[in-house]
Scaffold this motif. Structure first.
Motif, mmCIF file in Angstrom:
data_model
loop_
_atom_site.group_PDB
_atom_site.id
_atom_site.type_symbol
_atom_site.label_atom_id
_atom_site.label_comp_id
_atom_site.label_asym_id
_atom_site.label_seq_id
_atom_site.Cartn_x
_atom_site.Cartn_y
_atom_site.Cartn_z
ATOM 1 N N GLY A 3 0.845 -1.201 0.119
ATOM 2 C CA GLY A 3 0.064 -0.060 0.042
ATOM 3 C C GLY A 3 0.834 1.313 0.015
ATOM 4 N N ARG A 4 1.959 1.200 -0.515
ATOM 5 C CA ARG A 4 2.835 2.435 -0.365
ATOM 6 C C ARG A 4 2.404 3.592 -1.309
ATOM 7 N NH1 ARG A 4 7.573 1.952 -4.162
ATOM 8 N NH2 ARG A 4 7.170 0.275 -5.757
ATOM 9 N N PHE A 5 1.287 3.247 -2.488
ATOM 10 C CA PHE A 5 0.936 4.451 -2.999
ATOM 11 C C PHE A 5 -0.560 4.781 -2.480
ATOM 12 C CE2 PHE A 5 3.822 2.111 -6.358
ATOM 13 C CZ PHE A 5 4.867 3.126 -5.998
ATOM 14 N N ASP A 6 -0.888 4.330 -1.535
ATOM 15 C CA ASP A 6 -1.914 4.861 -0.801
ATOM 16 C C ASP A 6 -2.067 6.308 -0.422
ATOM 17 O OD1 ASP A 6 -4.867 4.169 0.358
ATOM 18 O OD2 ASP A 6 -3.659 4.988 2.235
ATOM 19 N N PRO A 7 -2.851 7.012 -1.026
ATOM 20 C CA PRO A 7 -2.774 8.590 -0.675
ATOM 21 C C PRO A 7 -3.054 8.883 0.959
ATOM 22 C CG PRO A 7 -4.728 8.191 -2.438
ATOM 23 C CD PRO A 7 -4.132 6.732 -1.642
ATOM 24 N N GLU A 8 -3.498 8.318 1.695
ATOM 25 C CA GLU A 8 -3.669 8.648 3.216
ATOM 26 C C GLU A 8 -2.094 8.206 3.627
ATOM 27 O OE1 GLU A 8 -5.952 7.451 7.269
ATOM 28 O OE2 GLU A 8 -6.592 6.637 5.142
ATOM 29 N N LEU A 9 -1.565 7.009 3.088
ATOM 30 C CA LEU A 9 -0.350 6.444 3.995
ATOM 31 C C LEU A 9 0.543 7.621 3.127
ATOM 32 C CD1 LEU A 9 1.264 3.328 4.164
ATOM 33 C CD2 LEU A 9 2.677 4.973 2.797
ATOM 34 N N LEU A 10 0.709 8.241 2.009
ATOM 35 C CA LEU A 10 1.695 9.061 1.441
ATOM 36 C C LEU A 10 1.696 10.196 2.181
ATOM 37 C CD1 LEU A 10 1.373 8.488 -2.380
ATOM 38 C CD2 LEU A 10 3.176 7.669 -0.804
ATOM 39 N N ASP A 11 0.588 10.826 2.604
ATOM 40 C CA ASP A 11 0.099 11.986 3.071
ATOM 41 C C ASP A 11 0.765 12.079 4.663
ATOM 42 O OD1 ASP A 11 -1.162 14.896 3.220
ATOM 43 O OD2 ASP A 11 -2.152 14.190 5.003
ATOM 44 N N LYS A 12 0.518 10.752 5.377
ATOM 45 C CA LYS A 12 1.130 10.647 6.652
ATOM 46 C C LYS A 12 2.764 10.721 6.512
ATOM 47 C CE LYS A 12 -2.553 8.117 8.860
ATOM 48 N NZ LYS A 12 -3.183 6.807 9.474
ATOM 49 N N ARG A 13 3.068 10.151 5.373
ATOM 50 C CA ARG A 13 4.733 10.109 5.347
ATOM 51 C C ARG A 13 5.000 11.555 5.094
ATOM 52 N NH1 ARG A 13 7.486 5.852 1.241
ATOM 53 N NH2 ARG A 13 7.071 4.327 3.063
ATOM 54 N N ARG A 14 4.443 12.132 4.377
ATOM 55 C CA ARG A 14 4.750 13.614 3.955
ATOM 56 C C ARG A 14 4.953 14.292 5.304
ATOM 57 N NH1 ARG A 14 2.863 18.198 4.252
ATOM 58 N NH2 ARG A 14 0.661 17.524 4.911
ATOM 59 N N GLU A 15 4.032 14.228 6.242
ATOM 60 C CA GLU A 15 3.850 14.874 7.511
ATOM 61 C C GLU A 15 5.197 14.472 8.433
ATOM 62 O OE1 GLU A 15 0.462 14.195 9.575
ATOM 63 O OE2 GLU A 15 -0.755 15.521 8.233
ATOM 64 N N ALA A 16 5.603 13.131 8.218
ATOM 65 C CA ALA A 16 6.839 12.512 8.854
ATOM 66 C C ALA A 16 8.133 13.305 8.508
ATOM 67 C CB ALA A 16 6.794 11.127 9.008
ATOM 68 N N LEU A 17 8.196 13.364 7.057
ATOM 69 C CA LEU A 17 9.191 13.734 6.256
ATOM 70 C C LEU A 17 9.554 15.283 6.771
ATOM 71 C CD1 LEU A 17 9.052 12.024 2.783
ATOM 72 C CD2 LEU A 17 10.246 11.522 4.735
#
Length: 340
Positions: free
Chosen positions: A96-110
């Motif tokens: 699920g690495r291209f899931d929009p919700e996961l990507l947005d959470k990763r963006r916040e972590a970055l």
């Protein structure tokens, strides 16, 4: 760190992300914008930056980076700054690495990772970080002014009393306990939040049921009371749900970050322990080489062998000094060789 956040003028924002490539070659890139504004009359670092001169207004830079590049950046910082706690990154995801919700959470972590890095007194002036963010010359110069000298203390600055290595032995245990307490508190809060969400749903259903029941012509006399109960239940449901969302945004998120930071401290402790073992092994090699060189000295048949041993001895001493410097301690001369 509070003082740094107050006066540092570096701002880094991780904005939109875009999925690029096709099929199995797809990847995500994150847009990063850096800005360094003149601090003006701010005290501390800001005043130092203002005294250093520079054009008025903001200096900006932008770039796009993949998550794998963030991982390499952190690894490079760990190698370049031994003993410094480098901020953590989110774990790599394969499902699920291209899931929009996961990507947005990763963006916040970055975003949090870069936020801490550019405000870290030791990391903010790093050439590695500046190259990653593609900072222009003026921004690099201002960041160097913002970084205080001698931030990372040497061995002499540590509290007195025993070997510094001995005083650090308790750190892994303390960090593990802290992490366990944070995880336990987070689990309790997660369960409490789940109950709050269920209660909010129940209150909303109660409000809707009272409203529907009060609309019946057979309940004309109860309609005013049911209407008040419905309004009160609806308001309570809204408040309880808002509290549950606030817990998710604040406490649960902060505790998760604390666990990640504890992991970063534990990681640095493991690296230091590995360096200590490597130092002990090199010191043993040096003692053995010196003993062999001493025994071969003065013997015609052993001169060539002694030269080889001395060459290896110099290499071992160079590695010993490099590892000792990385471990944050001054190189100590190995014990004298045993008598021949």
């Amino acid at each position: 760190e509070a003082e740094v956040l107050e006066v540092a003028a570096v701002r880094v924002h991780v904005g939109d992300f875009a999925i690029e490539g096709y099929g199995p070659m797809r990847y995500t890139r994150y847009a990063i914008v850096s800005e360094l504004e003149r601090p003006g009359a701010a005290a501390g670092w800001g005043a130092a930056a203002a005294d250093a001169g520079g054009a008025a207004g903001a200096v900006t830079a932008s770039c796009k980076r993949r998550f794998s590049e963030f991982l390499k950046l952190r690894e490079d910082l760990l190698e370049a700054f031994p003993g410094v706690i480098v901020p953590p990154l989110p774990e790599k995801q394969s499902v699920g690495r291209f899931d929009p919700e996961l990507l947005d959470k990763r963006r916040e972590a970055l975003q949090a990772f870069l936020h801490r890095s550019v405000r870290h007194p030791a990391l903010c002036a790093s050439r590695i970080l500046a190259d990653f963010l593609q900072w222009p010359g003026p921004l690099r110069e201002r960041a160097a002014v913002l970084a205080p000298e001698g931030y990372v203390p040497g061995p002499d600055a540590l509290p007195r009393g025993g070997d510094p290595a001995d005083r650090l032995k308790a750190v892994p245990t303390d960090v593990a306990q802290f992490d366990a307490q944070a995880r336990r508190l987070r689990e309790v809060l997660r369960r409490a939040r789940a109950r709050e969400v269920e209660r909010a749903v129940d209150l909303m259903e109660l409000a809707q049921s009272c409203s529907a029941f009060g609309q019946s012509e057979f309940n004309y006399a109860l309609r005013p009371a049911l209407s008040r109960v419905s309004a009160a239940s609806h308001a309570l449901s809204t408040l309880v749900r808002a509290q549950a969302e606030a817990d998710q945004r604040s406490l649960l998120k902060v505790l998760r970050e604390y666990s990640h930071l504890a992991g970063a401290v534990a990681e640095q402790c493991r690296r230091r322990d590995a360096q200590g073992k490597a130092l002990e092994q090199l010191a043993a090699e040096i003692r053995a080489a010196e003993g062999q060189a001493s025994r071969s000295a003065g013997k015609a048949s052993g001169e060539r062998k002694a030269d080889d041993i001395r060459s290896k001895l110099e290499e071992a001493r160079a590695r010993h000094g490099e590892l000792a410097a990385q471990a944050g301690a001054r190189p100590r001369p190995p014990p004298p060789p045993p008598p021949s």
